[in-house]
Design a protein around this motif. Structure first.
Motif, PDB file in Angstrom:
ATOM      1  N   ALA A  40      53.906  59.891  28.581  1.00  0.00           N
ATOM      2  CA  ALA A  40      52.871  58.993  29.091  1.00  0.00           C
ATOM      3  C   ALA A  40      53.483  57.788  29.795  1.00  0.00           C
ATOM      4  CB  ALA A  40      51.971  58.531  27.939  1.00  0.00           C
ATOM      5  N   ILE A  41      54.586  57.279  29.254  1.00  0.00           N
ATOM      6  CA  ILE A  41      55.265  56.128  29.869  1.00  0.00           C
ATOM      7  C   ILE A  41      55.793  56.510  31.250  1.00  0.00           C
ATOM      8  CG2 ILE A  41      57.338  54.700  29.724  1.00  0.00           C
ATOM      9  CD1 ILE A  41      56.829  54.532  26.701  1.00  0.00           C
ATOM     10  N   THR A  42      56.383  57.697  31.362  1.00  0.00           N
ATOM     11  CA  THR A  42      56.885  58.141  32.666  1.00  0.00           C
ATOM     12  C   THR A  42      55.735  58.322  33.652  1.00  0.00           C
ATOM     13  OG1 THR A  42      58.811  59.236  31.689  1.00  0.00           O
ATOM     14  CG2 THR A  42      58.129  59.979  33.871  1.00  0.00           C
ATOM     15  N   LYS A  88      60.877  64.118  38.535  1.00  0.00           N
ATOM     16  CA  LYS A  88      61.821  65.018  37.855  1.00  0.00           C
ATOM     17  C   LYS A  88      61.776  64.783  36.347  1.00  0.00           C
ATOM     18  CE  LYS A  88      66.598  66.647  38.128  1.00  0.00           C
ATOM     19  NZ  LYS A  88      67.913  66.468  38.803  1.00  0.00           N
ATOM     20  N   SER A  89      61.736  63.500  35.950  1.00  0.00           N
ATOM     21  CA  SER A  89      61.624  63.176  34.525  1.00  0.00           C
ATOM     22  C   SER A  89      60.322  63.735  33.944  1.00  0.00           C
ATOM     23  CB  SER A  89      61.670  61.660  34.335  1.00  0.00           C
ATOM     24  OG  SER A  89      61.489  61.313  32.984  1.00  0.00           O
ATOM     25  N   MET A  90      59.252  63.645  34.719  1.00  0.00           N
ATOM     26  CA  MET A  90      57.960  64.166  34.273  1.00  0.00           C
ATOM     27  C   MET A  90      58.027  65.679  34.071  1.00  0.00           C
ATOM     28  SD  MET A  90      54.277  63.963  36.267  1.00  0.00           S
ATOM     29  CE  MET A  90      54.893  65.046  37.589  1.00  0.00           C
ATOM     30  N   TYR A 123      62.955  54.196  37.398  1.00  0.00           N
ATOM     31  CA  TYR A 123      62.379  52.871  37.211  1.00  0.00           C
ATOM     32  C   TYR A 123      63.266  51.783  37.783  1.00  0.00           C
ATOM     33  CZ  TYR A 123      58.807  49.865  35.402  1.00  0.00           C
ATOM     34  OH  TYR A 123      57.760  48.991  35.333  1.00  0.00           O
ATOM     35  N   CYS A 124      64.559  52.021  37.788  1.00  0.00           N
ATOM     36  CA  CYS A 124      65.476  51.065  38.414  1.00  0.00           C
ATOM     37  C   CYS A 124      65.262  51.042  39.929  1.00  0.00           C
ATOM     38  CB  CYS A 124      66.916  51.455  38.086  1.00  0.00           C
ATOM     39  SG  CYS A 124      68.039  50.052  37.929  1.00  0.00           S
ATOM     40  N   GLN A 136      46.062  61.080  33.581  1.00  0.00           N
ATOM     41  CA  GLN A 136      46.844  62.004  32.764  1.00  0.00           C
ATOM     42  C   GLN A 136      47.555  61.253  31.638  1.00  0.00           C
ATOM     43  OE1 GLN A 136      49.467  64.495  35.155  1.00  0.00           O
ATOM     44  NE2 GLN A 136      47.938  64.602  36.798  1.00  0.00           N
ATOM     45  N   ALA A 137      48.098  60.091  31.957  1.00  0.00           N
ATOM     46  CA  ALA A 137      48.774  59.281  30.936  1.00  0.00           C
ATOM     47  C   ALA A 137      47.789  58.845  29.856  1.00  0.00           C
ATOM     48  CB  ALA A 137      49.437  58.073  31.582  1.00  0.00           C
ATOM     49  N   LEU A 138      46.612  58.403  30.269  1.00  0.00           N
ATOM     50  CA  LEU A 138      45.607  57.955  29.303  1.00  0.00           C
ATOM     51  C   LEU A 138      45.109  59.112  28.434  1.00  0.00           C
ATOM     52  CD1 LEU A 138      43.563  55.462  31.517  1.00  0.00           C
ATOM     53  CD2 LEU A 138      45.016  54.893  29.553  1.00  0.00           C
ATOM     54  N   ASP A 139      45.013  60.314  29.012  1.00  0.00           N
ATOM     55  CA  ASP A 139      44.604  61.485  28.232  1.00  0.00           C
ATOM     56  C   ASP A 139      45.604  61.771  27.114  1.00  0.00           C
ATOM     57  OD1 ASP A 139      42.302  61.872  29.684  1.00  0.00           O
ATOM     58  OD2 ASP A 139      43.186  63.364  31.040  1.00  0.00           O
TER      59      ASP A 139
END
Length: 345
Positions: A89-91, A73-75, A56-57, A114-117
């Motif tokens: 979901a945030i990632t 990678k975080s996901m 995010y940075c 996918q995040a909303l799911d």
């Protein structure tokens, strides 16, 4: 000190710098934490936090490829450790934002779905859910699917108003984007109302000279021009111009250029919509009779027509790609506090 404790300390220090908009300094601390996290097993929540913050940075710094790599990678780590949680979901939402900024709109839409799911399975709505809805709205507006986007943006606004209140920065973001979306649909009055609320909220949360306030003033000027309210449009654009000067923005800055172009358009249309009165002297009567016969005197030829048409209108296709919302999703704060608007480019 335990490796995890040291990582947590570096993340906290980096988050403090990030929230002050010191992105490069924050990135150095995140990268130091990243090196330490390599000692931990892959499927560790701390590693997911580190990669998210690094990604995010990079996103804030406009280094989208590096951002996408870290967020993916975080996901991947998140799916092994915290699958179907608000953190994952945030990632995913951050990754969607990164993809949209790279114009990968179909991939962006897929990731945001996918995040909303995941967020549908949460026990209650969170500001992070509203942020995902906001990003989906922007993705759809970019695809000229503004009618669909409006539904997502209205849901985002409803959640933010309920949880955060009418003057919170995230509420202001939802109002702002909903206004632009309504402009895409030709709903100028309704869109202007949303922008007026966004302006009030941003002044309250950012301060009257913040660049985000300047962006709202600019869009108000665009809408008022479309509604043929040229005097009010010029006033809104002058306010945006004052903020541009306050921040000493270069002429090449997107806000500087857009304000100047729209201001010229507003002044030009204002002057062309006000007919000038010409005194009917014997000279003008002679020229009028001569011009009626298709004759132009040498003097008139030298001066050119007294009623030269204005410049051809530039395209008014609305685009909000330069008004990109940038949110700090600190993975160390509580879920309700994670999305925090910090900057618009």
């Amino acid at each position: 000190m335990d490796v995890r404790d040291k990582i947590r300390e570096l993340l906290d220090q980096g988050n403090t710098l990030f929230n002050k908009l010191y992105y490069r300094e924050a990135l150095l601390l995140y990268q130091e934490a990243q090196e330490l996290s390599d000692r931990l097993p892959f499927s560790t929540a701390a590693r997911a936090d580190v990669e998210h913050n690094v990604g995010y940075c990079y996103l804030q710094l406009g280094q989208y490829q590096q951002a996408e790599e870290a967020l993916r990678k975080s996901m991947a780590i998140g799916r092994k450790t915290t699958n179907d949680t608000a953190e994952l979901a945030i990632t995913l939402t951050a990754l969607g934002q990164c993809l949209r900024l790279q114009k990968k709109l179909s991939s962006c839409e897929e990731v945001l779905k996918q995040a909303l799911d995941i967020e549908k399975k949460l026990p209650r709505d969170l500001p992070s859910t509203a942020w995902t809805l906001l990003q989906m709205g922007r993705c759809l507006v970019d695809q000229r699917r503004s009618l669909e986007a409006k539904t997502y943006l209205q849901r985002s606004l409803k959640i933010n108003k309920k949880i955060l209140g009418p003057t919170h920065r995230l509420t202001a973001d939802s109002l702002y984007m909903l206004g632009i979306c309504m402009g895409e649909l030709g709903l100028w009055d309704g869109g202007l109302k949303q922008l007026d609320e966004a302006l009030s909220a941003r002044k309250s949360s950012y301060g009257v000279t913040h660049i985000n306030v300047g962006w709202v003033c600019y869009w108000r000027g665009v809408f008022l021009n479309r509604m043929s309210q040229f005097g009010e449009a010029e006033g809104a654009l002058r306010k945006a111009q004052t903020i541009v000067h306050y921040h000493h923005l270069l002429p090449s800055h997107s806000l500087s250029m857009k304000v100047q172009q729209e201001l010229e358009r507003s002044i030009e249309r204002k002057s062309s919509s006000t007919p000038s009165r010409v005194q009917d002297t014997p000279v003008t009567r002679v020229h009028r009779r001569n011009n009626d016969k298709g004759f132009t005197s040498p003097a008139m030829s030298a001066l050119g027509s007294s009623t030269q048409p204005g410049r051809k209108d530039r395209s008014y296709a609305l685009s909000h790609s330069s008004v990109e919302g940038k949110l700090n999703l600190s993975r160390q704060s509580s879920p309700q506090d994670k999305p925090q608007t910090v900057h618009y480019s």
